[in-house]
Design a protein around this motif. Sequence first.
Motif, PDB file in Angstrom:
ATOM      1  N   ARG A  21      68.841  74.803  55.216  1.00 48.24           N
ATOM      2  CA  ARG A  21      68.300  76.004  55.859  1.00 48.24           C
ATOM      3  C   ARG A  21      68.797  77.280  55.157  1.00 48.24           C
ATOM      4  N   ARG A  22      70.061  77.296  54.786  1.00 54.28           N
ATOM      5  CA  ARG A  22      70.573  78.450  54.041  1.00 54.28           C
ATOM      6  C   ARG A  22      69.867  78.572  52.685  1.00 54.28           C
ATOM      7  N   THR A  71      63.349  81.557  49.539  1.00 51.63           N
ATOM      8  CA  THR A  71      62.182  82.331  49.970  1.00 51.63           C
ATOM      9  C   THR A  71      62.235  83.744  49.389  1.00 51.63           C
ATOM     10  N   THR A  72      63.397  84.358  49.484  1.00 50.20           N
ATOM     11  CA  THR A  72      63.564  85.700  48.918  1.00 50.20           C
ATOM     12  C   THR A  72      63.370  85.696  47.406  1.00 50.20           C
ATOM     13  N   GLN A  98      66.881  77.481  51.977  1.00 47.95           N
ATOM     14  CA  GLN A  98      65.505  77.891  52.240  1.00 47.95           C
ATOM     15  C   GLN A  98      65.402  79.415  52.304  1.00 47.95           C
ATOM     16  N   GLU A  99      66.316  80.036  53.008  1.00 49.48           N
ATOM     17  CA  GLU A  99      66.291  81.491  53.140  1.00 49.48           C
ATOM     18  C   GLU A  99      66.487  82.165  51.778  1.00 49.48           C
ATOM     19  N   THR A 100      67.430  81.641  51.005  1.00 45.80           N
ATOM     20  CA  THR A 100      67.701  82.207  49.677  1.00 45.80           C
ATOM     21  C   THR A 100      66.504  82.040  48.754  1.00 45.80           C
TER      22      THR A 100
END
Length: 224
Positions: free
Chosen positions: A78-79, A85-86, A81-83
Amino acid sequence: MSRKTGKPSYVRQAEQARARRVPLAATIAGLVIAALVAGLVGYFVGRPDATTRAIDDIKAQEAKRDVDQIRDLTAVARRSQETLTTLLNAFDTAVDGTKPVDAATVKSWQETVKGLVTAHADSPSGTTATNVARGGFRGAVADFQVAVDIYAQAVAAPPEGRAALTAIAGRARTAAATAWSVAAAQLDQINVDAGFGHQHVYLETEQGSGAFTADGEEEGHTGG
């Protein structure tokens, strides 16, 4: 000379009663002993032996370890994924020419992806299903690293070679996103199996991930 007489009736009745009680008591005692023996035999027959108990203990430990691994892997994914995506939102616009970037920005992307590779380098042994998800994410971030490295080469290349390298970087990015989506689907399933419900770590970028997307189930939903 005295007259011979038999035993009084009350004496004979007492003797007869005692005679009846002896076999009855023996029968009752036999039944009690038989029941006790049967109970003991049933206990020892039904009771798992040492080997069976040891196997059950190992299975219980493995199940707990797998649940812990699923929880930890989901947090890392999940961490990431966030990285990603940006990063991909910027990467995609750079590759398609909408918003070119300089070498310093690309260098920062390389450092970011390198950190993701490190985050997914841990490889504890788990169940096959969990290992598949873990290996899928590890392979995907390695592919993203390749895509960014190729684009770095494109930025540094002479103008005549830049377009070809940029196109290759774009294809590498799509392949990495596809690999990530497969791992995300596997992670979603093992979370459901572990009782955590659906956990979606699919990549959802502004231009699309170029791969599979999440199902329609809500986060945490344990059905379906």
